[in-house]
Design a protein around this motif. Structure first.
Motif, PDB file in Angstrom:
ATOM      1  N   THR A 177       0.839  -1.203   0.000  1.00 12.28           N
ATOM      2  CA  THR A 177       0.000   0.000   0.000  1.00 12.28           C
ATOM      3  C   THR A 177       0.873   1.252   0.000  1.00 12.28           C
ATOM      4  OG1 THR A 177      -1.747  -1.159   1.201  1.00 12.28           O
ATOM      5  CG2 THR A 177      -1.834   1.252   1.223  1.00 12.28           C
ATOM      6  N   LEU A 178       1.873   1.259   0.883  1.00  7.88           N
ATOM      7  CA  LEU A 178       2.791   2.392   0.969  1.00  7.88           C
ATOM      8  C   LEU A 178       4.054   2.163   0.150  1.00  7.88           C
ATOM      9  CD1 LEU A 178       2.619   3.056   4.812  1.00  7.88           C
ATOM     10  CD2 LEU A 178       1.282   4.158   2.998  1.00  7.88           C
TER      11      LEU A 178
ATOM     12  N   ASP B  89       1.587   7.733  -5.035  1.00  6.70           N
ATOM     13  CA  ASP B  89       0.404   8.404  -4.496  1.00  6.70           C
ATOM     14  C   ASP B  89       0.361   8.456  -2.971  1.00  6.70           C
ATOM     15  OD1 ASP B  89       0.048   5.685  -4.257  1.00  6.70           O
ATOM     16  OD2 ASP B  89      -1.986   5.661  -5.045  1.00  6.70           O
ATOM     17  N   VAL B  90       1.365   7.942  -2.294  1.00  7.53           N
ATOM     18  CA  VAL B  90       1.342   7.882  -0.833  1.00  7.53           C
ATOM     19  C   VAL B  90       1.352   9.272  -0.214  1.00  7.53           C
ATOM     20  CG1 VAL B  90       2.644   7.181   1.223  1.00  7.53           C
ATOM     21  CG2 VAL B  90       2.337   5.582  -0.676  1.00  7.53           C
ATOM     22  N   GLU B  91       2.374  10.049  -0.514  1.00  8.19           N
ATOM     23  CA  GLU B  91       2.480  11.362   0.126  1.00  8.19           C
ATOM     24  C   GLU B  91       1.315  12.290  -0.229  1.00  8.19           C
ATOM     25  OE1 GLU B  91       6.415  12.999   0.875  1.00  8.19           O
ATOM     26  OE2 GLU B  91       7.240  11.116   0.079  1.00  8.19           O
ATOM     27  N   PRO B  92       0.847  12.323  -1.492  1.00  5.55           N
ATOM     28  CA  PRO B  92      -0.343  13.146  -1.781  1.00  5.55           C
ATOM     29  C   PRO B  92      -1.588  12.677  -1.019  1.00  5.55           C
ATOM     30  CG  PRO B  92       0.804  12.623  -3.817  1.00  5.55           C
ATOM     31  CD  PRO B  92       1.454  11.812  -2.736  1.00  5.55           C
ATOM     32  N   ALA B  93      -1.758  11.378  -0.850  1.00  7.81           N
ATOM     33  CA  ALA B  93      -2.923  10.863  -0.118  1.00  7.81           C
ATOM     34  C   ALA B  93      -2.846  11.243   1.357  1.00  7.81           C
ATOM     35  CB  ALA B  93      -3.021   9.346  -0.275  1.00  7.81           C
ATOM     36  N   VAL B  94      -1.666  11.121   1.941  1.00  5.81           N
ATOM     37  CA  VAL B  94      -1.483  11.499   3.344  1.00  5.81           C
ATOM     38  C   VAL B  94      -1.721  12.994   3.515  1.00  5.81           C
ATOM     39  CG1 VAL B  94       0.219  11.693   5.202  1.00  5.81           C
ATOM     40  CG2 VAL B  94       0.015   9.558   3.913  1.00  5.81           C
ATOM     41  N   GLN B  95      -1.185  13.780   2.604  1.00  3.69           N
ATOM     42  CA  GLN B  95      -1.366  15.235   2.688  1.00  3.69           C
ATOM     43  C   GLN B  95      -2.831  15.624   2.523  1.00  3.69           C
ATOM     44  OE1 GLN B  95       1.134  17.347   3.627  1.00  3.69           O
ATOM     45  NE2 GLN B  95      -0.623  18.681   3.923  1.00  3.69           N
ATOM     46  N   LEU B  96      -3.550  14.964   1.629  1.00  2.00           N
ATOM     47  CA  LEU B  96      -4.979  15.226   1.449  1.00  2.00           C
ATOM     48  C   LEU B  96      -5.736  14.959   2.750  1.00  2.00           C
ATOM     49  CD1 LEU B  96      -7.355  15.927  -0.445  1.00  2.00           C
ATOM     50  CD2 LEU B  96      -7.440  13.497  -1.044  1.00  2.00           C
TER      51      LEU B  96
ATOM     52  N   ASP C 155      13.859   4.832   6.319  1.00  2.00           N
ATOM     53  CA  ASP C 155      14.740   4.869   5.149  1.00  2.00           C
ATOM     54  C   ASP C 155      14.035   5.444   3.926  1.00  2.00           C
ATOM     55  OD1 ASP C 155      16.760   3.776   6.672  1.00  2.00           O
ATOM     56  OD2 ASP C 155      16.621   1.769   5.774  1.00  2.00           O
ATOM     57  N   LEU C 156      12.734   5.221   3.837  1.00  2.00           N
ATOM     58  CA  LEU C 156      11.959   5.714   2.698  1.00  2.00           C
ATOM     59  C   LEU C 156      11.441   7.141   2.911  1.00  2.00           C
ATOM     60  CD1 LEU C 156       9.929   2.480   1.880  1.00  2.00           C
ATOM     61  CD2 LEU C 156      11.864   3.440   0.605  1.00  2.00           C
ATOM     62  N   GLY C 157      11.731   7.726   4.066  1.00  2.00           N
ATOM     63  CA  GLY C 157      11.276   9.079   4.366  1.00  2.00           C
ATOM     64  C   GLY C 157       9.806   9.155   4.724  1.00  2.00           C
ATOM     65  N   LEU C 158       9.236   8.036   5.175  1.00  2.00           N
ATOM     66  CA  LEU C 158       7.807   8.001   5.473  1.00  2.00           C
ATOM     67  C   LEU C 158       7.482   7.966   6.960  1.00  2.00           C
ATOM     68  CD1 LEU C 158       6.550   5.404   2.817  1.00  2.00           C
ATOM     69  CD2 LEU C 158       6.418   7.903   2.713  1.00  2.00           C
TER      70      LEU C 158
ATOM     71  N   GLU D 267      21.039  -2.083  -3.233  1.00  2.00           N
ATOM     72  CA  GLU D 267      20.685  -1.518  -4.548  1.00  2.00           C
ATOM     73  C   GLU D 267      19.970  -2.542  -5.422  1.00  2.00           C
ATOM     74  OE1 GLU D 267      22.835   0.780  -8.291  1.00  2.00           O
ATOM     75  OE2 GLU D 267      23.895   0.614  -6.382  1.00  2.00           O
ATOM     76  N   THR D 268      20.317  -3.809  -5.261  1.00  2.00           N
ATOM     77  CA  THR D 268      19.689  -4.876  -6.043  1.00  2.00           C
ATOM     78  C   THR D 268      18.240  -5.095  -5.624  1.00  2.00           C
ATOM     79  OG1 THR D 268      21.814  -5.979  -6.365  1.00  2.00           O
ATOM     80  CG2 THR D 268      19.853  -7.332  -6.667  1.00  2.00           C
ATOM     81  N   PHE D 269      17.965  -4.899  -4.352  1.00  2.00           N
ATOM     82  CA  PHE D 269      16.618  -5.131  -3.805  1.00  2.00           C
ATOM     83  C   PHE D 269      16.068  -3.836  -3.195  1.00  2.00           C
ATOM     84  CE2 PHE D 269      18.863  -9.198  -3.544  1.00  2.00           C
ATOM     85  CZ  PHE D 269      17.984 -10.015  -4.225  1.00  2.00           C
ATOM     86  N   PRO D 270      15.727  -2.869  -4.045  1.00  2.00           N
ATOM     87  CA  PRO D 270      15.311  -1.564  -3.517  1.00  2.00           C
ATOM     88  C   PRO D 270      13.889  -1.575  -2.962  1.00  2.00           C
ATOM     89  CG  PRO D 270      15.054  -1.603  -5.884  1.00  2.00           C
ATOM     90  CD  PRO D 270      15.691  -2.924  -5.508  1.00  2.00           C
ATOM     91  N   ASN D 271      13.681  -0.790  -1.909  1.00  2.00           N
ATOM     92  CA  ASN D 271      12.329  -0.508  -1.441  1.00  2.00           C
ATOM     93  C   ASN D 271      11.839   0.707  -2.222  1.00  2.00           C
ATOM     94  OD1 ASN D 271      12.280  -2.516   0.564  1.00  2.00           O
ATOM     95  ND2 ASN D 271      13.437  -1.211   1.940  1.00  2.00           N
ATOM     96  N   VAL D 272      10.601   0.669  -2.664  1.00  2.00           N
ATOM     97  CA  VAL D 272      10.060   1.724  -3.514  1.00  2.00           C
ATOM     98  C   VAL D 272       8.743   2.235  -2.931  1.00  2.00           C
ATOM     99  CG1 VAL D 272       9.239   2.269  -5.833  1.00  2.00           C
ATOM    100  CG2 VAL D 272      11.099   0.637  -5.540  1.00  2.00           C
ATOM    101  N   VAL D 273       8.667   3.546  -2.733  1.00  2.00           N
ATOM    102  CA  VAL D 273       7.439   4.188  -2.254  1.00  2.00           C
ATOM    103  C   VAL D 273       6.509   4.394  -3.443  1.00  2.00           C
ATOM    104  CG1 VAL D 273       6.449   6.263  -1.189  1.00  2.00           C
ATOM    105  CG2 VAL D 273       8.685   5.411  -0.435  1.00  2.00           C
ATOM    106  N   PHE D 274       5.245   4.055  -3.262  1.00  2.00           N
ATOM    107  CA  PHE D 274       4.274   4.319  -4.326  1.00  2.00           C
ATOM    108  C   PHE D 274       4.050   5.825  -4.437  1.00  2.00           C
ATOM    109  CE2 PHE D 274       2.951  -0.073  -3.057  1.00  2.00           C
ATOM    110  CZ  PHE D 274       3.379  -0.677  -4.226  1.00  2.00           C
TER     111      PHE D 274
END
Length: 163
Positions: A18-19, A115-122, A146-149, A106-113
């Motif tokens: 989700t995140l 739309d996460v930050e805009p949804a939280v801000q909304l 690590d993802l800044g979330l 680097e081979t196995f990166p975590n990736v933030v979707f």
């Protein structure tokens, strides 16, 4: 049937899927082989594949025991040593374990979707609190940080801590 709209005071998001997502590499052995080559370690794909499989097996087995960043670093270093051994030892792969850790991350990166930050801000703009509730290991706060979330949520609750 018409759905009734209600005002929410708080919204909880699940974490994984989700995140963020992790392990987005389409072909981890090939990606790791390329990273090794960029660091002057040239090896056949099958050797790299075997080493990565050993590393992944070890990580999966022990990651649920990680409770803090120091333990994650220790596990990652163990994985690096396993990877170096799987590649043929330090005479074949002369990279330091810390560098191998960097390449594995680097081979196995975590990736933030996206739309996460805009949804939280909304939600915040509408006066709604936001949190994370997840069936996840103790690594969740580390990954979120690590993802800044981590700091965009009012609360983070996960099953490893709460039972």
């Amino acid at each position: 049937m018409t759905a009734e709209l209600v005002h929410a005071d708080f919204i909880f998001f699940d974490a994984f899927g989700t995140l963020f997502d992790f392990g987005q590499a389409a072909n981890p052995p090939l990606d790791f082989q390329r990273l090794l080559a960029q660091n002057d370690v040239i090896l056949p794909l099958e050797i790299v594949r075997t080493a990565i499989e050993q590393e992944m097996s070890h990580f999966r087995k022990w990651q649920k025991k990680v409770r803090n960043r120091a333990q994650l670093r220790e596990l990652r270093l163990e994985c690096a040593e396993i990877t170096i051994a799987g590649l043929g030892g330090s005479k074949i792969c002369s990279l330091e374990p810390d560098r191998v850790v960097e390449l594995l991350v680097e081979t196995f990166p975590n990736v933030v979707f996206a739309d996460v930050e805009p949804a939280v801000q909304l939600a915040r703009n509408r006066g709604i609190g936001v949190g994370v509730i997840s069936n996840f290991s103790y690594m969740l706060p580390i990954i979120l940080e690590d993802l800044g979330l981590l700091n965009i949520f009012d609360v983070v609750a996960f099953s490893a801590e709460l039972g």
